[in-house]
Design an enzyme around this catalytic site. Structure first.
Site, PDB file in Angstrom:
ATOM      1  N   LYS A  13       0.817  -1.212   0.000  1.00 21.62           N
ATOM      2  CA  LYS A  13       0.000   0.000   0.000  1.00 21.62           C
ATOM      3  C   LYS A  13       0.852   1.264   0.000  1.00 21.62           C
ATOM      4  O   LYS A  13       0.568   2.214  -0.710  1.00 21.62           O
ATOM      5  CB  LYS A  13      -0.867   0.029   1.267  1.00 21.62           C
ATOM      6  CG  LYS A  13      -2.271  -0.368   1.042  1.00 21.62           C
ATOM      7  CD  LYS A  13      -3.192  -0.080   2.221  1.00 21.62           C
ATOM      8  CE  LYS A  13      -2.559   0.168   3.537  1.00 21.62           C
ATOM      9  NZ  LYS A  13      -2.453  -0.886   4.506  1.00 21.62           N
ATOM     10  N   ARG A  88     -10.125   2.005   9.310  1.00 25.38           N
ATOM     11  CA  ARG A  88      -9.797   0.608   9.486  1.00 25.38           C
ATOM     12  C   ARG A  88     -11.035  -0.183   9.927  1.00 25.38           C
ATOM     13  O   ARG A  88     -11.073  -1.392   9.819  1.00 25.38           O
ATOM     14  CB  ARG A  88      -8.735   0.495  10.576  1.00 25.38           C
ATOM     15  CG  ARG A  88      -7.612  -0.460  10.271  1.00 25.38           C
ATOM     16  CD  ARG A  88      -6.685  -0.532  11.461  1.00 25.38           C
ATOM     17  NE  ARG A  88      -5.576   0.406  11.373  1.00 25.38           N
ATOM     18  CZ  ARG A  88      -4.465   0.179  10.704  1.00 25.38           C
ATOM     19  NH1 ARG A  88      -4.307  -0.944  10.060  1.00 25.38           N
ATOM     20  NH2 ARG A  88      -3.502   1.056  10.676  1.00 25.38           N
ATOM     21  N   ARG A 127      11.248 -13.261   2.368  1.00 22.89           N
ATOM     22  CA  ARG A 127      12.182 -12.184   2.041  1.00 22.89           C
ATOM     23  C   ARG A 127      13.278 -12.037   3.100  1.00 22.89           C
ATOM     24  O   ARG A 127      13.083 -12.298   4.272  1.00 22.89           O
ATOM     25  CB  ARG A 127      11.448 -10.859   1.821  1.00 22.89           C
ATOM     26  CG  ARG A 127      10.747 -10.309   3.031  1.00 22.89           C
ATOM     27  CD  ARG A 127       9.843  -9.138   2.645  1.00 22.89           C
ATOM     28  NE  ARG A 127       9.148  -8.620   3.820  1.00 22.89           N
ATOM     29  CZ  ARG A 127       8.199  -7.713   3.811  1.00 22.89           C
ATOM     30  NH1 ARG A 127       7.795  -7.190   2.658  1.00 22.89           N
ATOM     31  NH2 ARG A 127       7.631  -7.307   4.931  1.00 22.89           N
ATOM     32  N   ARG A 161      13.648  -9.527   8.789  1.00 27.97           N
ATOM     33  CA  ARG A 161      12.901  -8.692   9.741  1.00 27.97           C
ATOM     34  C   ARG A 161      12.191  -9.596  10.740  1.00 27.97           C
ATOM     35  O   ARG A 161      11.611 -10.607  10.366  1.00 27.97           O
ATOM     36  CB  ARG A 161      11.867  -7.842   8.993  1.00 27.97           C
ATOM     37  CG  ARG A 161      12.504  -6.817   8.086  1.00 27.97           C
ATOM     38  CD  ARG A 161      11.794  -5.480   8.160  1.00 27.97           C
ATOM     39  NE  ARG A 161      10.419  -5.560   7.706  1.00 27.97           N
ATOM     40  CZ  ARG A 161       9.954  -4.958   6.614  1.00 27.97           C
ATOM     41  NH1 ARG A 161      10.774  -4.259   5.856  1.00 27.97           N
ATOM     42  NH2 ARG A 161       8.697  -5.039   6.287  1.00 27.97           N
ATOM     43  N   ARG A 172      -1.831 -10.845  11.521  1.00 26.46           N
ATOM     44  CA  ARG A 172      -2.168  -9.539  10.950  1.00 26.46           C
ATOM     45  C   ARG A 172      -3.207  -9.662   9.847  1.00 26.46           C
ATOM     46  O   ARG A 172      -4.102  -8.825   9.727  1.00 26.46           O
ATOM     47  CB  ARG A 172      -0.907  -8.898  10.353  1.00 26.46           C
ATOM     48  CG  ARG A 172      -0.001  -8.338  11.391  1.00 26.46           C
ATOM     49  CD  ARG A 172       0.690  -7.127  10.789  1.00 26.46           C
ATOM     50  NE  ARG A 172       1.952  -6.927  11.430  1.00 26.46           N
ATOM     51  CZ  ARG A 172       3.116  -6.936  10.815  1.00 26.46           C
ATOM     52  NH1 ARG A 172       3.182  -7.122   9.512  1.00 26.46           N
ATOM     53  NH2 ARG A 172       4.214  -6.735  11.470  1.00 26.46           N
TER      54      ARG A 172
END
Ligand SMILES: [Zn+2]
Length: 216
Positions: A13, A88, A127, A161, A172
């Site tokens: 986003k 949200r 990643r 990360r 999430r």
């Protein structure tokens, strides 16, 4: 133009908002940006929000909405705003509609970046990056040419990360779906919802958004 961008964390986003910002002279507003700016400016609402954040608590909806109202009233130097990460929840969407109506403004469009959950989990958890130069890699799409050695700087240290693990990503996504699905129905009823395939590459997603906004 006032635009809302919807999509789960990790869907890109922010990247799409930045492209729209540049191409259409829109100002991107995320809840985090607005909160930080208000705290820095030391407005009354900003001080209130700052106190709450310092205590590690969540800033309540009415305060966030008040800050967005302040920000909209300050105007933009460009053609309008992109809201990223707000609303949200359904309650926030309704509050935003009221706020815009009071100002004689309208939400022009809501772009939903739809993702495939399994593919997004794979995209995020695969990643990693070079610990030395920061070059980005992915287990499925871009491994170093020489295994274990960074293509760009030759370092053999790689990092991930902390949040890029499957459990966090799935939590999430679940929270996103639970909160956002009612929003999607709400904007669909208003005839404002434009859905694009958020799993395509950055350029294709950008083109799809541009077509959706230009009525194509
Ligand atoms: Zn490197």
């Amino acid at each position: 133009m006032i635009l809302v961008l919807l999509g789960p964390p990790g869907a890109g986003k922010g990247t799409q908002a930045a492209l729209l910002e540049k191409e259409r002279s829109l100002v991107k507003l995320s809840t985090g940006d607005i909160l930080r700016a208000a705290v820095a400016a030391g407005t009354e609402l900003g001080r209130k929000a700052g106190d709450i954040m310092e205590r590690g608590q969540l800033v309540p909806d009415d305060l966030v909405i008040g800050l967005i109202a302040e920000r909209l009233d300050a105007g933009s130097d460009g053609n309008g705003f992109i809201l990223d990460g707000f609303p949200r929840t359904l309650a926030q969407a309704e509050a935003l509609d009221r706020l815009l109506k009071e100002r004689g403004q309208l939400l022009d469009a809501v772009v939903e970046m739809r993702v495939d959950d399994e593919a997004l989990v794979r995209r995020i958890t695969g990643r990693f990056s070079c610990g030395s130069c920061g070059d980005g890699y992915h287990e499925d799409f871009k491994m170093p040419k020489v295994p274990g050695v960074c293509d760009r700087c030759g370092s053999t240290e790689f990092v991930r990360r902390r949040d890029d693990n499957e459990e966090v990503v799935r939590q999430r996504l679940q929270a996103y779906h639970a909160q956002t699905e009612p929003l999607i129905a709400y904007y669909e009823r208003q005839g404002k919802l434009k859905t694009v395939d958020g799993m395509a590459d950055i350029k294709e997603v950008h083109q799809a958004i541009a077509r959706a906004l230009d009525g194509g």
